[in-house]
Design a protein around this motif. Structure first.
Motif, mmCIF file in Angstrom:
data_model
loop_
_atom_site.group_PDB
_atom_site.id
_atom_site.type_symbol
_atom_site.label_atom_id
_atom_site.label_comp_id
_atom_site.label_asym_id
_atom_site.label_seq_id
_atom_site.Cartn_x
_atom_site.Cartn_y
_atom_site.Cartn_z
ATOM 1 N N HIS A 271 -12.348 -3.383 3.362
ATOM 2 C CA HIS A 271 -12.034 -4.747 2.921
ATOM 3 C C HIS A 271 -10.532 -4.994 2.942
ATOM 4 C CE1 HIS A 271 -10.748 -4.004 -1.333
ATOM 5 N NE2 HIS A 271 -11.614 -3.024 -1.312
ATOM 6 N N ASP A 283 -5.959 0.041 -2.620
ATOM 7 C CA ASP A 283 -7.224 -0.699 -2.628
ATOM 8 C C ASP A 283 -6.976 -2.089 -2.046
ATOM 9 O OD1 ASP A 283 -9.777 -1.507 -3.017
ATOM 10 O OD2 ASP A 283 -9.697 -1.564 -5.191
ATOM 11 N N ASN A 284 -7.131 -2.213 -0.791
ATOM 12 C CA ASN A 284 -7.607 -1.264 0.188
ATOM 13 C C ASN A 284 -6.800 -1.424 1.463
ATOM 14 O OD1 ASN A 284 -9.420 0.695 1.183
ATOM 15 N ND2 ASN A 284 -10.734 -0.858 2.030
ATOM 16 N N GLU A 320 -14.597 -8.739 -1.128
ATOM 17 C CA GLU A 320 -15.204 -7.496 -1.646
ATOM 18 C C GLU A 320 -15.032 -7.413 -3.147
ATOM 19 O OE1 GLU A 320 -15.628 -3.228 -2.760
ATOM 20 O OE2 GLU A 320 -13.944 -4.555 -3.073
ATOM 21 N N GLU A 321 -13.825 -7.710 -3.604
ATOM 22 C CA GLU A 321 -13.554 -7.566 -5.039
ATOM 23 C C GLU A 321 -14.359 -8.555 -5.877
ATOM 24 O OE1 GLU A 321 -12.230 -5.039 -6.005
ATOM 25 O OE2 GLU A 321 -10.663 -4.373 -4.641
ATOM 26 N N ASP A 348 -12.906 3.039 1.432
ATOM 27 C CA ASP A 348 -12.458 2.186 0.321
ATOM 28 C C ASP A 348 -12.047 3.016 -0.894
ATOM 29 O OD1 ASP A 348 -11.909 0.035 -1.310
ATOM 30 O OD2 ASP A 348 -14.001 -0.483 -1.693
ATOM 31 N N TYR A 414 -6.079 8.146 -6.788
ATOM 32 C CA TYR A 414 -6.444 6.746 -6.611
ATOM 33 C C TYR A 414 -6.558 6.017 -7.947
ATOM 34 C CZ TYR A 414 -9.735 2.992 -5.100
ATOM 35 O OH TYR A 414 -10.370 1.812 -4.849
HETATM 36 ZN ZN LIG Z 1 -11.713 -1.491 -2.754
#
Ligand SMILES: [Zn+2]
Length: 493
Positions: A271, A283-284, A320-321, A348, A414
């Motif tokens: 994404h 991200d991302n 996506e989020e 991701d 992450y």
């Molecule tokens: Zn993500």
């Protein structure tokens, strides 16, 4: 002597193999100098955070289209779809109105705050109310929360399991708050040092029934101490958000056409959108840049006459989020072609080392992936998992029975910056990003070039069996996503 002879023969045979395989060339190119970091720097430092529907995301999409064209893709296009709802915050402030610090500058009474995604706006002058400490937010702790801001405690987030536990617990807390008639919810940040992040309370894209905001952990802890000491605490929170219903959003698609079966497709997806507080580096952005880099090196090979049998498609998704909008709509728009979509690979999880792939509950994919990764075995070891989860863009392909793989990556580097203000370019591990690009390149090449298919598309009954065996059905119920599958609104017909 005999040993020497063997060595000599080996040396001879290695010089006799003159041309490296396309896979080896692709891997070497991806590990060598490429513009992947230049791309990521532009995306994060020049364009920045890019929530779907924002001017920054529009810019990111135009930028990605231009980069993919320049990379030499055979086809590049934006695909427009109608999303359920975009949500963009404009004003987010919070202030303790009682008790006030008397001997401090006025601004010390402010709390660092971020609206929770899909929170409605408060009245323009803010919503001032008493605070009730509801602890972890179970139903009985809301007994005294009517008409008040309900302060919900969170555990410090230290692992992916902590994060998932929080996501899973959230919908019930929101429901409890609404039932109790709370004025709004104040979520304690799960990270220290006053760090804020944007955190989805629900995954179904529905609006929160009441205003909700995250506040800095230290400020929230102080409110809890004041309440514990028997003080009456009031805060004023002001949120103004823009909500675009039935918004028009875009995915970015680029392809390298297969030489033999161009109609059959292997999709590498990441994404492109991000939350807005940080710059969307881990991200991302890093994996959007990875996908662009893989396409770029595939185009170099294609120019030299080396193409895989099937088409390789790069998908840079939006939304996506907000709720996996882009991949969901990709599935809906191309449902007639899903039989020809042979496999989907999603990245991701930042630049953590690829430890293997999540096989979407399909163990039979393990040996296929192992064979595909043989040329990059030195970047392993790779251990695959047969779990299935809702959380990134493979979800709708899984529901459609399309073989889907999600890179499992080292979580610790992450997590501290996940969805946070601190998700910036400096967090990117260049070495691992390059290694991940080589792994992704080797994988999609092998899937696209193989004589046999990775695995057949599953029927609805087979998908249902995967949901049950992996417990994904329970997750879907928790996140209010089950009904749309059960009624065939989403997933394999
Ligand atoms: Zn993500």
């Amino acid at each position: 002597m005999r040993r020497l002879l063997v060595l000599a023969l080996l040396a001879l045979s290695s010089t006799a193999v003159a041309a490296p395989s396309p896979t080896d060339t692709l891997i070497a190119k991806l590990l060598g100098p490429t513009p992947v970091l230049d791309d990521l720097r532009e995306l994060t430092d020049s364009i920045g955070g890019r929530p779907t529907g924002s001017p920054a995301m529009d810019k990111a999409i135009d930028w990605a289209l231009a980069r993919l064209k320049a990379a030499g893709a055979d086809a590049v296009r934006a695909e427009t779809y109608t999303a359920p709802r975009n949500w963009l915050p404009r004003v987010e402030t919070a202030e303790v109105t009682s008790p006030r610090y008397e001997a401090q500058p006025a601004e010390r009474n402010q709390l660092r705050t971020a609206a929770m995604p899909f929170s409605p706006s408060t009245p323009a002058a803010g919503l001032e109310a008493e605070v009730a400490d509801v602890g972890k937010g179970d139903a009985k702790s809301f007994a005294t929360a009517k008409g008040k801001w309900a302060l919900v405690h969170t555990e410090p987030m230290r692992s992916i399991d902590d994060l998932f536990a929080e996501y899973l617990a959230t919908p019930a807390i929101v429901a409890n708050a609404k039932k109790a008639g709370a004025a709004g919810i104040l979520w304690m940040s799960n990270r220290p040092h006053r760090l804020l992040y944007r955190h989805n309370a629900t995954l179904d894209g529905s609006m929160s029934p009441i205003p909700a905001a995250m506040i800095e952990r230290e400020g929230a802890e102080r409110l809890a101490r004041l309440l514990e000491a028997g003080k009456r605490v009031t805060v004023r929170v002001t949120l103004a958000v823009d909500v675009q219903e039935h918004a028009s959003d875009r995915n970015v698609v680029a392809e390298i056409t297969g030489r033999d079966k161009p109609g059959e497709v292997i999709l590498l997806g990441a994404h492109l959108d991000s939350w807005d507080l940080g710059r969307g580096a881990l991200d991302n952005g890093c994996n959007a840049a990875l996908a662009i880099d893989v396409l770029r090196q595939l185009a170099v090979l294609a120019k030299a006459g080396q193409r895989p049998r099937r088409t390789i498609r790069i998908g840079l998704f939006s939304g996506e989020e907000f709720g996996l909008y882009g991949s969901w709509q990709d599935v809906r728009a191309h449902r007639a072609d899903l039989d020809k979509l042979r496999a989907v690979v999603i990245y991701d999880e930042g630049t953590g080392r690829t430890t293997g792939f999540s096989l979407g509950g399909r163990g039979e994919l393990g040996p296929v992936v192992d064979r595909a990764l043989a040329p990059v075995a030195g970047l392993g070891p790779f251990v695959h998992t047969t779990d299935a989860f809702v959380g990134t863009d493979n979800y709708d392909y899984l529901l459609e029975g399309v073989p889907n793989l999600v890179a499992n990556q080292d979580g610790p580097p992450y997590l501290p910056d996940y969805h946070a203000e601190s998700d910036t370019f400096d967090k990117v591990d260049t070495r691992e990003l390059k290694a991940n690009a080589a792994i992704a390149g080797a994988l999609v090449w092998a899937l696209a070039d193989g004589d046999t298919l990775p695995a057949p598309r599953q029927s609805r009954a087979q998908v249902q069996a995967v949901l049950k065996a992996t417990g994904l059905d329970t997750q879907m119920k928790t996140f209010s996503l089950w009904d749309e599958f059960a009624t065939s609104k989403r997933g394999r017909q």
